[in-house]
Design a protein around this motif. Structure first.
Motif, mmCIF file in Angstrom:
data_model
loop_
_atom_site.group_PDB
_atom_site.id
_atom_site.type_symbol
_atom_site.label_atom_id
_atom_site.label_comp_id
_atom_site.label_asym_id
_atom_site.label_seq_id
_atom_site.Cartn_x
_atom_site.Cartn_y
_atom_site.Cartn_z
ATOM 1 N N GLY A 144 0.807 -1.203 0.000
ATOM 2 C CA GLY A 144 0.000 0.000 0.000
ATOM 3 C C GLY A 144 0.843 1.257 0.000
ATOM 4 N N SER A 183 -4.710 -3.839 -8.550
ATOM 5 C CA SER A 183 -4.414 -3.754 -7.126
ATOM 6 C C SER A 183 -5.183 -4.861 -6.425
ATOM 7 C CB SER A 183 -4.808 -2.381 -6.562
ATOM 8 O OG SER A 183 -6.208 -2.179 -6.684
ATOM 9 N N THR A 218 -6.962 -5.913 -2.262
ATOM 10 C CA THR A 218 -7.185 -5.630 -0.851
ATOM 11 C C THR A 218 -7.184 -6.960 -0.106
ATOM 12 O OG1 THR A 218 -9.593 -5.665 -1.199
ATOM 13 C CG2 THR A 218 -8.495 -3.517 -1.240
ATOM 14 N N ARG A 219 -6.787 -6.910 1.154
ATOM 15 C CA ARG A 219 -6.736 -8.122 1.969
ATOM 16 C C ARG A 219 -7.617 -7.964 3.193
ATOM 17 N NH1 ARG A 219 -3.814 -7.204 6.524
ATOM 18 N NH2 ARG A 219 -2.367 -5.443 6.517
ATOM 19 N N GLN A 266 -3.759 -3.271 -0.050
ATOM 20 C CA GLN A 266 -4.158 -2.535 1.139
ATOM 21 C C GLN A 266 -5.145 -3.341 1.956
ATOM 22 O OE1 GLN A 266 -4.852 1.761 0.785
ATOM 23 N NE2 GLN A 266 -4.569 1.577 -1.429
ATOM 24 N N ALA A 302 -8.552 -4.174 3.503
ATOM 25 C CA ALA A 302 -9.915 -3.897 3.095
ATOM 26 C C ALA A 302 -10.616 -3.042 4.147
ATOM 27 C CB ALA A 302 -10.674 -5.191 2.869
#
Length: 290
Positions: free
Chosen positions: A149, A198, A200-201, A287, A289
């Motif tokens: 990120g 990209s 998100t995790r 990034q 979530a």
């Protein structure tokens, strides 16, 4: 299981074989990307905690109308020279700070080295452009997108003659982190798959959601598509394979795209592993979530 069998039964033998071949090809491509990343990490001394996912050069402000036609392409061509002698001494170590609060202390580079690095990354030539003239430098900070990120990192800020725009260059040696080389382009066998921009995790790191450009509508509509995602993992990285499931209704479809997502489960938490795009094996920003 009944649903899976019914879905497969609706496919003809040639269509089913084609899908199986495409899946195998994507897995081979993902394995190759993981192998290239492992080689890049090894060449970087095993370090992958700071992995930029975009250029290290930025600018503050917009070009004025009377200089923009020259300065923008000149910068893209790496045509930047110093009108004064820049310091070549190394500043003290500085800190990279990510949005999640984690930090890393790193050695910095001199202003003169930062300008050399900036010039060494031209995007396109501009033989008719006049070079930009640097008339000052100060150590500051700038935001850079990384595999973990956005991060605030030490950066040199260069002032230029004839404009209020300032250039920034991350003040960390480019060779300190892994740099993966994408596979050579082969027009007869181009890379397959959906390119992700990209990811998100989740907080526990066990799910990744890939963000990419896809069809505007779901598969319930003509020209629409639904998407599923699968993770191919190693100890160092994860490649996300996105599969499109298209509406079979024939018809003319536009080339308009929309932001779409697909979520993949991981065999173990992501941790400090890097997420790679399947097309070229390059790192993408990840990034937490919301």
């Amino acid at each position: 299981m009944v649903l899976i069998v019914a879905a497969l039964a609706s496919c003809g033998p040639f269509e089913f074989a084609g899908r199986a071949n495409e899946t195998a090809r994507l897995h081979e491509q993902a394995d190759a990307a993981l192998a290239r990343w492992a080689a890049a990490v090894a060449a970087a001394g095993g370090q992958q905690d700071f992995v930029p996912t975009e250029g290290m050069t930025g600018q503050v402000g917009d070009w004025e109308v009377d200089v923009g036609d020259n300065n923008k392409p000149a910068l893209m061509a790496g045509l930047v020279e110093s009108a004064t002698q820049l310091p070549d001494d190394l500043p003290p170590k500085a800190e990279i700070r990510w949005n999640d609060g984690t930090t890393k202390t790193v050695p910095t580079i001199s202003a003169a080295q930062a300008l050399r690095d900036l010039r060494d990354e031209p995007e396109s030539p501009c033989p008719e452009c006049h070079p930009l003239r640097v008339n000052g430098a100060r150590l500051s900070t700038a935001t850079v997108q990384t595999s973990r990120g956005p991060a605030t990192a030490p950066a040199w800020e260069f002032s230029l003659a004839g404009t209020h725009v300032k250039l920034t260059r991350i003040a960390i040696a480019a060779g300190d982190g892994p740099a993966v080389q994408p596979p050579p382009w082969d027009a007869n066998n181009p890379s397959a798959g959906v390119r992700i921009d990209s990811a998100t995790r989740t907080a526990d790191g066990r799910q990744l959601t890939a963000w990419f450009t896809g069809a505007p509508d779901g598969a319930e509509k003509p020209c629409g598509e639904d998407y599923t995602a699968e993770a191919v993992e190693s100890d160092l990285a994860v490649v996300i394979i996105v599969t499109a499931h298209s509406n079979p209704t024939p018809g003319g479809c536009t080339l308009v795209g929309a932001v779409r997502t697909a979520t993949a489960a991981l065999a173990r938490p992501l941790g400090d592993r890097t997420v790679l795009d399947i097309m070229e094996g390059r790192p993408v920003p990840v990034q937490l979530a919301p």
